[in-house]
Motif scaffolding. Structure first.
Motif, PDB file in Angstrom:
ATOM      1  N   GLU A  41     -32.616  99.989  -1.340  1.00 45.93           N
ATOM      2  CA  GLU A  41     -31.249  99.669  -0.925  1.00 45.93           C
ATOM      3  C   GLU A  41     -30.794  98.262  -1.273  1.00 45.93           C
ATOM      4  N   GLY A  42     -31.711  97.446  -1.740  1.00 44.65           N
ATOM      5  CA  GLY A  42     -31.373  96.064  -2.050  1.00 44.65           C
ATOM      6  C   GLY A  42     -31.837  95.111  -0.967  1.00 44.65           C
ATOM      7  N   ILE A  43     -31.936  93.866  -1.346  1.00 46.31           N
ATOM      8  CA  ILE A  43     -32.394  92.817  -0.435  1.00 46.31           C
ATOM      9  C   ILE A  43     -31.201  92.388   0.418  1.00 46.31           C
ATOM     10  N   PRO A  44     -31.317  92.449   1.749  1.00 49.19           N
ATOM     11  CA  PRO A  44     -30.166  92.183   2.623  1.00 49.19           C
ATOM     12  C   PRO A  44     -29.863  90.699   2.859  1.00 49.19           C
ATOM     13  N   PHE A  45     -30.621  89.820   2.242  1.00 52.83           N
ATOM     14  CA  PHE A  45     -30.411  88.379   2.377  1.00 52.83           C
ATOM     15  C   PHE A  45     -30.407  87.770   0.986  1.00 52.83           C
ATOM     16  N   ASP A  46     -29.936  86.549   0.869  1.00 57.34           N
ATOM     17  CA  ASP A  46     -29.933  85.867  -0.425  1.00 57.34           C
ATOM     18  C   ASP A  46     -31.373  85.493  -0.767  1.00 57.34           C
ATOM     19  N   PRO A  47     -31.931  86.076  -1.835  1.00 57.20           N
ATOM     20  CA  PRO A  47     -33.331  85.809  -2.149  1.00 57.20           C
ATOM     21  C   PRO A  47     -33.580  84.479  -2.870  1.00 57.20           C
ATOM     22  N   GLN A  48     -32.542  83.826  -3.359  1.00 58.90           N
ATOM     23  CA  GLN A  48     -32.729  82.584  -4.115  1.00 58.90           C
ATOM     24  C   GLN A  48     -33.350  81.500  -3.236  1.00 58.90           C
ATOM     25  N   GLY A  49     -34.580  81.139  -3.551  1.00 57.55           N
ATOM     26  CA  GLY A  49     -35.286  80.105  -2.797  1.00 57.55           C
ATOM     27  C   GLY A  49     -35.794  80.555  -1.443  1.00 57.55           C
ATOM     28  N   ALA A  50     -35.716  81.859  -1.186  1.00 58.84           N
ATOM     29  CA  ALA A  50     -36.101  82.389   0.127  1.00 58.84           C
ATOM     30  C   ALA A  50     -37.618  82.452   0.296  1.00 58.84           C
TER      31      ALA A  50
END
Length: 180
Positions: A41-50
């Motif tokens: 379904e996709g990543i529900p948070f911003d993954p950049q630098g997570a």
């Protein structure tokens, strides 16, 4: 002691296996089912630098009561897509496989937290939100704010791996003691 704050950037590329760090800022818990849901379904948070913490916390009345790490190797085959999306660090216990060590090369790190210290972790956490709550408490993705959680760099962005080194040293000692 090196202090890191999310979102993480290229500073993680300077870390070496064995470095002691503290981590502050937002992290997201995720175990097997959460990884599978994110793949679908996709990543529900911003993954950049997570940062993704392999953890199924105990949450009650809007507070994290316990948040010890789960065995990270269970996520070996499930980690590539989140690293490809920009996640810079994984937290867990027990290390990860050689495929993840290679996926981290040049872009991220694996941070180890001691099993059995769930109350210590929780004492440094504030609950911010939840995704995929229908998966249940242990499998949901919890958004958590950390305040100086102590960690060790278990796998660095250069291929350094404390866990594989321990296994290598144990094999050497075993052979020296029992194959003479």
């Amino acid at each position: 002691m090196i202090h890191l704050t999310t979102p993480l950037g290229d500073e993680v590329l300077e870390l070496r296996a064995g470095d002691a760090v503290t981590l502050s800022g937002t992290v997201y818990t995720a175990r097997d089912e959460a990884h599978q849901r994110m793949m679908q379904e996709g990543i529900p948070f911003d993954p950049q630098g997570a940062v993704v913490y392999h953890c199924g916390p105990v949450v009650q009345d809007g507070r994290v009561l316990a948040a010890g790490p789960t065995t990270s190797a269970r996520m070996n085959r499930l980690s590539g897509f989140i690293l490809d999306a920009g996640v810079r660090a994984l937290i867990g216990k027990g290390g990860m496989g050689p495929e993840v060590r290679e996926e981290l090369r040049g872009r991220g790190v694996y941070l180890a937290f001691t099993g059995g210290c769930a109350a210590l972790a929780a004492a440094r956490m504030t609950l911010k939100g939840v995704y995929f709550e229908d998966l249940g408490m242990a499998e949901a993705v919890w958004e958590i704010e950390l305040d100086h959680l102590p960690l060790i760099v278990g796998i660095d962005a250069h291929g350094g791996d404390l866990f594989s080194e321990v296994v290598r040293q144990a094999k050497i000692q075993f052979e020296q003691r029992f194959n003479t």
